[in-house]
Design a protein around this motif. Structure first.
Motif, short mmCIF file in Angstrom:
data_model
loop_
_atom_site.label_atom_id
_atom_site.label_comp_id
_atom_site.label_asym_id
_atom_site.label_seq_id
_atom_site.Cartn_x
_atom_site.Cartn_y
_atom_site.Cartn_z
N LEU A 384 10.92 -1.26 6.55
CA LEU A 384 10.63 -0.48 7.74
C LEU A 384 9.20 0.04 7.75
CD1 LEU A 384 13.96 1.57 8.02
CD2 LEU A 384 13.31 -0.49 9.27
N SER A 385 8.59 0.19 6.57
CA SER A 385 7.24 0.72 6.50
C SER A 385 6.16 -0.36 6.57
CB SER A 385 7.06 1.53 5.21
OG SER A 385 7.20 0.69 4.07
N LEU A 386 6.56 -1.63 6.69
CA LEU A 386 5.58 -2.71 6.76
C LEU A 386 4.71 -2.58 8.00
CD1 LEU A 386 7.67 -5.83 5.64
CD2 LEU A 386 5.73 -4.83 4.42
N THR A 387 3.45 -2.90 7.84
CA THR A 387 2.51 -2.88 8.97
C THR A 387 2.04 -4.30 9.27
OG1 THR A 387 0.57 -2.62 7.54
CG2 THR A 387 1.70 -0.60 8.26
N VAL A 388 1.50 -4.47 10.47
CA VAL A 388 0.95 -5.77 10.86
C VAL A 388 -0.18 -6.16 9.91
CG1 VAL A 388 -0.42 -6.91 12.64
CG2 VAL A 388 1.65 -5.68 13.27
N ALA A 389 -1.01 -5.21 9.55
CA ALA A 389 -2.13 -5.50 8.65
C ALA A 389 -1.63 -6.02 7.30
CB ALA A 389 -2.99 -4.26 8.46
N GLU A 390 -0.59 -5.38 6.78
CA GLU A 390 -0.05 -5.81 5.49
C GLU A 390 0.57 -7.19 5.58
OE1 GLU A 390 2.77 -4.03 1.91
OE2 GLU A 390 2.75 -3.06 3.87
N LEU A 391 1.29 -7.45 6.67
CA LEU A 391 1.94 -8.74 6.83
C LEU A 391 0.91 -9.86 6.97
CD1 LEU A 391 4.96 -9.29 6.82
CD2 LEU A 391 4.89 -9.44 9.30
N ASN A 392 -0.15 -9.62 7.71
CA ASN A 392 -1.19 -10.63 7.85
C ASN A 392 -1.94 -10.86 6.54
OD1 ASN A 392 -0.76 -11.37 10.57
ND2 ASN A 392 -1.80 -9.53 11.28
N ARG A 393 -2.11 -9.80 5.77
CA ARG A 393 -2.73 -9.96 4.44
C ARG A 393 -1.89 -10.88 3.58
NH1 ARG A 393 -1.45 -8.32 -0.40
NH2 ARG A 393 0.17 -6.88 0.35
#
Length: 416
Positions: A384-393
């Motif tokens: 739930l705490s995942l961000t778009v920036a983290e996922l793209n990284r």
């Protein structure tokens, strides 16, 4: 999920999840042994042993019959890392399951006759699923391409049928003595039981089973070296259509990046609205089917893509379109709307699994095998705490050619 977690003096880990609203109880026993523990000349051994665990023990000639008389049912599954035995029966008969599971943990009944019988069963299963089915030898090729040194390189059912055929009774007894001990096992009860007496009954049935013999240490498995270049293999055979299988090496199950790789696999190929399905099936019709999922081995996991080109399309064009679509996901990145949709799907999946008491037991015992049973309640927070920036990284780090393995099944060329 409320649960208790404690350890008996002999090393047996015990988990209790009490739900008085249920009329049944699930009793799981997980042994921390899987195909990764097969001797290299006896691949498929852990799976064979799963079958032998139903062949009778000191006081139980037939495990299935005894459980069915108590109104229960049971099954088992062997994976790369674990072997799980599970029983579901009316709550008032929970002690029957404790008796049965403790008896085969205490002393399995070994005989050449039962070994020969189970070898025939497993050999026939090997033939039917691996040798006589199109793509049946997938994981024989795929695993060996992904892993060069780790025992994950052979499939759970075994690499060679002769490894099962040549198994001896002495090898079976040694395997049991090394791995089927209480300090290498987890007992989990979920459902309705008497919380005031259950600990005493568990101690009665399991407490005096001896732990591991220090003279029989368990071999240490060296980690798989990092993959630093793409790998590719083409298999020709009698298959109805070409198929492309891809694997992108990611991380161990407890690595902080694991939740992001799991979500990434959903975004890539988790259903009809996923990235690959929209671009390759709905928009271009180059592929009839495409999907993606996670390889959640305890070590050296990965994202797996399966893609089946449509009939009458140029295979080379379809193959290139698949690689281009994955590259486009990395280059264009994932948006907030796409991430929110996948997280919602994962929450639904999580709630659905929790509705079934057996699923609760399976989840709890799995996290206990990881050494962190509390993750059954907290891991979703990482999603739930995942961000778009983290996922793209994570996409830029792992969905790259040097981490890719490509296995292609093609129809055998016509002979002149």
């Amino acid at each position: 999920m409320q649960f208790e977690n404690y350890t008996l003096d002999n090393g047996l880990t015990v988990l209790l999840h009490h739900d008085p609203e249920r009329t049944v109880v699930t009793v799981n026993v997980l042994y921390k042994v899987g195909s990764r523990n097969d001797p290299p000349h006896r691949t498929g051994f852990a799976h064979l042993f799963e079958h032998l665990m139903f062949a009778g023990s000191r006081n139980v000639p037939n495990f299935d019959d005894a459980l069915q008389l108590a109104g229960g049912e049971n099954n088992a599954v062997t994976s790369s890392d674990h072997t799980l035995y599970y029983d579901v029966l009316p709550a008032e008969n929970v002690e029957t399951a404790l008796w049965l599971e403790s008896d085969r943990m205490r002393q399995l009944r070994f005989s050449q006759r039962s070994l020969d019988n189970e070898k025939r069963v497993v050999v026939e299963e090997f033939r039917e699923t691996c040798l006589e089915q199109p793509y049946g030898d997938l994981y024989h090729h795929f695993n060996a391409l992904i892993y060069r040194q780790h025992p994950y390189r052979w499939p759970v059912i075994g690499q060679d049928i002769s490894h099962i055929q040549q198994t001896t009774l002495a090898e079976v007894k040694a395997f049991y003595a090394r791995y089927y001990r209480p300090d290498n096992a987890i007992l989990c009860l979920a459902g309705s039981f008497d919380p005031l007496t259950i600990r005493e009954r568990i101690a009665h049935w399991f407490g005096d089973i001896p732990g591991s013999d220090p003279e029989l240490p368990r071999p240490v498995i060296a980690p798989e070296p990092e993959q630093d270049a793409p790998r590719q293999l083409t298999v020709y055979g009698e298959v109805p259509s070409p198929v492309v299988y891809l694997h992108f090496r990611t991380v161990d199950r407890l690595h902080p990046d694991f939740p992001a790789t799991d979500v990434l696999s959903f975004l890539l190929g988790g259903g009809r609205s996923s990235w690959l399905y929209r671009r390759l099936v709905r928009e271009t019709e180059l592929f009839a089917e495409v999907s993606a999922g996670i390889n959640d081995n305890l070590e050296h996991g990965g994202i797996i893509v399966e893609a089946r080109p449509s009939e009458d399309v140029d295979y080379a064009d379809a193959r290139q379109a698949l690689f281009t679509a994955i590259d486009a996901l990395v280059e264009q990145g994932i948006g907030d709307e796409e991430l929110a949709k996948v997280i919602h799907q994962l929450e639904q999946r999580n709630h659905y699994r929790e509705a079934n008491i057996s699923n609760r037991a399976n989840e709890l015992v799995f996290y206990a095998a990881l050494g962190q049973p509390e993750l059954v309640n907290t891991e979703m927070e990482s999603y739930l705490s995942l961000t778009v920036a983290e996922l793209n990284r994570v996409a830029r780090k792992y969905l790259v050619p040097q981490r890719r393995v490509a296995l292609e099944y093609l129809s055998a060329p016509a002979r002149p």
